[in-house]
Write a protein that holds these residues in place. Structure first.
Motif, PDB file in Angstrom:
ATOM      1  N   LYS A  53     -10.803  -3.057 -40.407  1.00 48.93           N
ATOM      2  CA  LYS A  53     -10.900  -2.731 -38.981  1.00 48.93           C
ATOM      3  C   LYS A  53     -12.322  -2.874 -38.460  1.00 48.93           C
ATOM      4  CE  LYS A  53      -9.444   1.528 -39.703  1.00 48.93           C
ATOM      5  NZ  LYS A  53      -9.366   1.529 -41.178  1.00 48.93           N
ATOM      6  N   SER A  54     -13.261  -2.242 -39.167  1.00 49.13           N
ATOM      7  CA  SER A  54     -14.656  -2.297 -38.702  1.00 49.13           C
ATOM      8  C   SER A  54     -15.170  -3.732 -38.748  1.00 49.13           C
ATOM      9  CB  SER A  54     -15.546  -1.396 -39.548  1.00 49.13           C
ATOM     10  OG  SER A  54     -15.169  -0.048 -39.380  1.00 49.13           O
ATOM     11  N   THR A  55     -14.771  -4.460 -39.776  1.00 50.03           N
ATOM     12  CA  THR A  55     -15.206  -5.852 -39.871  1.00 50.03           C
ATOM     13  C   THR A  55     -14.712  -6.647 -38.660  1.00 50.03           C
ATOM     14  OG1 THR A  55     -15.102  -5.674 -42.276  1.00 50.03           O
ATOM     15  CG2 THR A  55     -15.186  -7.887 -41.350  1.00 50.03           C
ATOM     16  N   TYR A  95     -20.155   2.233 -32.574  1.00 48.22           N
ATOM     17  CA  TYR A  95     -19.928   1.983 -33.992  1.00 48.22           C
ATOM     18  C   TYR A  95     -19.524   3.241 -34.726  1.00 48.22           C
ATOM     19  CZ  TYR A  95     -22.180  -2.427 -32.977  1.00 48.22           C
ATOM     20  OH  TYR A  95     -22.490  -3.642 -32.432  1.00 48.22           O
ATOM     21  N   GLN A  96     -18.771   3.030 -35.799  1.00 45.46           N
ATOM     22  CA  GLN A  96     -18.377   4.138 -36.658  1.00 45.46           C
ATOM     23  C   GLN A  96     -19.609   4.888 -37.154  1.00 45.46           C
ATOM     24  OE1 GLN A  96     -15.980   2.759 -39.920  1.00 45.46           O
ATOM     25  NE2 GLN A  96     -15.359   4.812 -40.513  1.00 45.46           N
ATOM     26  N   GLU A  97     -20.667   4.131 -37.464  1.00 48.97           N
ATOM     27  CA  GLU A  97     -21.899   4.752 -37.970  1.00 48.97           C
ATOM     28  C   GLU A  97     -22.728   5.362 -36.841  1.00 48.97           C
ATOM     29  OE1 GLU A  97     -21.049   1.593 -37.973  1.00 48.97           O
ATOM     30  OE2 GLU A  97     -21.361   0.591 -39.894  1.00 48.97           O
ATOM     31  N   MET A 178     -14.347   1.022 -29.596  1.00 49.11           N
ATOM     32  CA  MET A 178     -14.775   2.293 -30.182  1.00 49.11           C
ATOM     33  C   MET A 178     -14.212   2.410 -31.585  1.00 49.11           C
ATOM     34  SD  MET A 178     -14.288   4.986 -27.110  1.00 49.11           S
ATOM     35  CE  MET A 178     -14.848   4.647 -25.440  1.00 49.11           C
ATOM     36  N   ASP A 179     -15.106   2.487 -32.556  1.00 53.74           N
ATOM     37  CA  ASP A 179     -14.692   2.581 -33.957  1.00 53.74           C
ATOM     38  C   ASP A 179     -14.655   4.052 -34.363  1.00 53.74           C
ATOM     39  OD1 ASP A 179     -14.120   2.164 -36.598  1.00 53.74           O
ATOM     40  OD2 ASP A 179     -15.714   0.689 -36.945  1.00 53.74           O
ATOM     41  N   GLU A 180     -13.457   4.584 -34.501  1.00 51.36           N
ATOM     42  CA  GLU A 180     -13.231   5.988 -34.858  1.00 51.36           C
ATOM     43  C   GLU A 180     -14.054   6.948 -33.990  1.00 51.36           C
ATOM     44  OE1 GLU A 180     -12.735   6.875 -38.904  1.00 51.36           O
ATOM     45  OE2 GLU A 180     -12.031   4.871 -39.436  1.00 51.36           O
TER      46      GLU A 180
HETATM   47 MG   LIG Z   1     -14.330   1.371 -40.596  1.00 49.90          MG
END
Ligand SMILES: [Mg+2]
Ligand SMILES: Nc1ncnc2c1ncn2[C@@H]1O[C@H](COP(=O)(O)OP(=O)(O)O)[C@@H](O)[C@H]1O
Lengths: 256, 335
Positions: A53-55, A95-97, A178-180
């Protein structure tokens, strides 16, 4: 494998991935994935950890380049060689991060990489505008932080997430990823984020949300895309599926 | 970190407004450092006869201005998440290039321009090694430190370059008058560079990006910052400013020796670190480096004035470096 393509509306997608693969050395993070985002639409992207997903969203955000396949933006093939290029296309990413600078204060993070400058010089930062705009946006979003001069290091997980989400809002992006975004949030905070996602759709944005929370997914999604092991294994309108089916697609139960 | 708080949490909104003046003061690193410096000055003025004499203050200011200017450049690099071990060699190098041209009869401005130009290029080479080939800054500049020192020896065949013209030597030895005060020119130049670097780091987009790259390089690149460019600029400026320090040093000493400034890289880094510039990057400012350099020089001076045997100096300086960083870590944790 069932792969229902959904084109109930005749609208053209804002952005699309066609046959995209991404390899990191020997790891096949994505394999031959098609993915579209339409205006006024919320797509949720689901899948187990490591599903890709993130990729996928980082390819749209200009962080990764596809190893194979095409990116289309408003119907035209494009390359998105850098995050800056994605921003220029109107693609905004949380980002998730979270991607915050812990050693810097709130306005510096809010405008990270896009600091407004004074006059025509493009050299000197307009700190006053940074502070004012940060205050306004956070206020509009109902985000209260202890003090703008606080370093991000001293913010709680929820406050950081709020900042990371809030800072993509003022740029008028047509694609919001939006990642998580609710990962570090409690019930009330999550509700706010989901409301925000719905508002973005009202404004005509194409919104892509990654989430593990089935309730959140079914709350906001128009369409649900499922990744498993780097492949797209499902693409369903919400009205045509159930949480049960999505979970089965995610874990890969054979009975489908 | 409590996940269950809504955005609108009232989490200590008052904390930052209502904290005592003392806490706010302690939170301000620069204020703390300035206080330590002031305490040193007061103690020395009271306990020795010579410290507060014009000549002594002069010499202290002169001596630390070279280190301080080089450490401003070092600060940019460290804030950007790197380190520049080639700074000491660069100081010697700019002096030697300038001196060699001067004794060939080239005019002062051109000679200095060449000396600075060459350390600027050395800095750029450091930057490119770090940004393009992804060498760790420690390794890239460690190699460069040795390469540049080798050039210093090679170009001079190991002999110091003497016979520098008066017009050049004046740079390091002139004093300017401000009202009743006479201030050495190198100290004035130092303050000018401090202001310039302060503006660069605190007021410009490039400065914001430097802090961002040092604070979290990946986050900076996700935000669209071209991190390689930021590093190139930081290392280039460090080379240039080490060059400036080297020229002032050479002008003051009146001779350019290939062994000059040996080991200074550690003083230069120590000045920044004592000044609260964290080696992990993204934090600190140029005033810290300035005060850090002053503290080190005054400490050296104090050891001499107090009759401490010179051989033991490095041990005392080392203890101060460790102490300063420990205090800073403790301060950050406790506030
Ligand atoms: Mg991810
Ligand atoms: N930068 C990278 N380098 C190497 N492997 C990566 C990188 N990013 C992701 N991967 C790998 O690609 C796969 C998909 O990861 P990711 O897209 O982060 O999954 P998800 O977000 O769905 O949890 C995982 O196996 C992960 O280890």
């Amino acid at each position: 494998m069932s792969d229902t393509t959904v084109t109930t509306e005749k609208k053209e997608p804002i952005m699309a991935l066609q046959g995209v693969s991404k390899y990191f050395g020997g790891v096949h993070a994505l394999e031959d994935v098609d993915f579209e985002g339409y205006p006024d639409e919320i797509v949720t992207l689901v899948g187990d950890n490591g599903a890709g997903k993130s990729t996928l969203i980082k390819i749209l955000a200009g962080v990764h380049q596809p190893s194979r396949g095409k990116i289309l933006f408003r119907g035209k093939p494009v390359e998105i060689p850098s995050p800056r290029a994605a921003q220029a296309l109107g693609i905004e990413t949380v980002y998730q991060e979270l991607a915050l600078i812990e050693t810097r204060d709130v306005p510096a993070n809010f405008f990270l990489g896009r600091e407004p400058t004074r006059g025509t010089s493009k050299i000197f930062v307009d700190r006053k505008k940074m502070v004012n705009d940060t205050v306004h946006t956070l206020k509009d979003l109902g985000i209260v932080l202890p003090s703008l001069r606080t370093l991000v290091r001293y913010l709680s997980g929820g406050q950081r997430q709020a900042l990371a989400i809030g800072r993509v809002m003022p740029w008028g992006g047509q694609v919001i990823i939006m990642d998580e975004p609710t990962a570090a949030l409690g019930v009330r905070e999550s509700r706010k984020v989901l409301d925000l996602v719905l508002q973005l759709k009202e404004k005509g944005c194409s919104v892509v949300v990654i989430s593990h929370n089935m309730r959140h997914v079914f709350n906001v999604a128009d369409r649900i895309v499922v990744l498993r092991g780097g492949r797209k294994v499902g693409d369903r309108m919400k009205s045509e599926t159930t949480p049960d089916e999505i979970v089965k697609l995610i874990v890969g139960a054979e009975m489908l | 970190m409590e996940p269950d708080k809504p955005f609108s949490t009232e989490e200590d909104p008052a904390r930052f407004q209502s904290e005592g003046a003392l806490t706010r003061f302690a939170r301000n690193q620069i204020a703390t450092l300035a206080l330590i410096l002031l305490a040193m000055v007061v103690v020395l003025s009271l306990s020795t006869r010579t410290f507060l004499t014009a000549t002594n203050i002069f010499n202290v200011m002169r001596a630390f201005s070279w280190i301080a200017i080089a450490s401003f450049g070092q600060s940019i690099v460290i804030i950007g998440g790197g380190i520049d071990l080639s700074a000491g060699s660069n100081m010697a190098f700019s002096g030697i290039i300038t001196a060699m041209l001067l004794v060939e009869g080239v005019n002062v401005a051109l000679s200095i321009g060449a000396g600075l130009g060459i350390t600027l290029l050395v800095g750029l080479a450091n930057g490119l090694m770090v940004s393009k080939t992804k060498l760790p800054p420690f390794i890239a500049t460690l190699g460069m430190m040795s390469i540049v020192r080798g050039f210093c020896y090679g170009l001079t065949q190991g002999w110091p370059v003497r016979g520098l013209p008066r017009s050049f030597v004046a740079l390091g030895q002139t004093d300017l008058s401000f009202f009743i005060w006479r201030v050495p020119l190198p100290a004035v130049i130092m303050v000018c560079f401090a202001v310039l670097v302060y503006i660069l780091l605190d007021k410009t987009k490039l400065g914001y990006h430097t802090y961002a790259v040092g604070g979290n390089e990946y986050a900076a690149s996700l935000a669209g910052i071209f991190t390689g460019r930021v590093k190139n600029v930081a290392f280039t400026l460090s080379g240039l400013l080490a060059g400036v320090g080297g020229i002032l040093m050479t002008a003051r000493l009146g001779v350019a020796a290939p062994t000059a400034a040996s080991g200074y890289e550690l003083d230069i880094i120590a000045a920044a670190v004592i000044g609260g510039i964290s080696l992990t990057g993204g934090e600190g400012n140029v005033w810290g480096a300035l005060i850090g350099a002053a503290i080190m020089q005054i400490l050296r001076n104090a050891l001499v004035l107090l009759g401490f045997p010179a051989y033991w100096q490095p041990a005392a300086i080392g203890a101060v470096i460790i102490g300063a960083v420990m205090i800073d870590m403790y301060r950050k944790k406790s506030i």
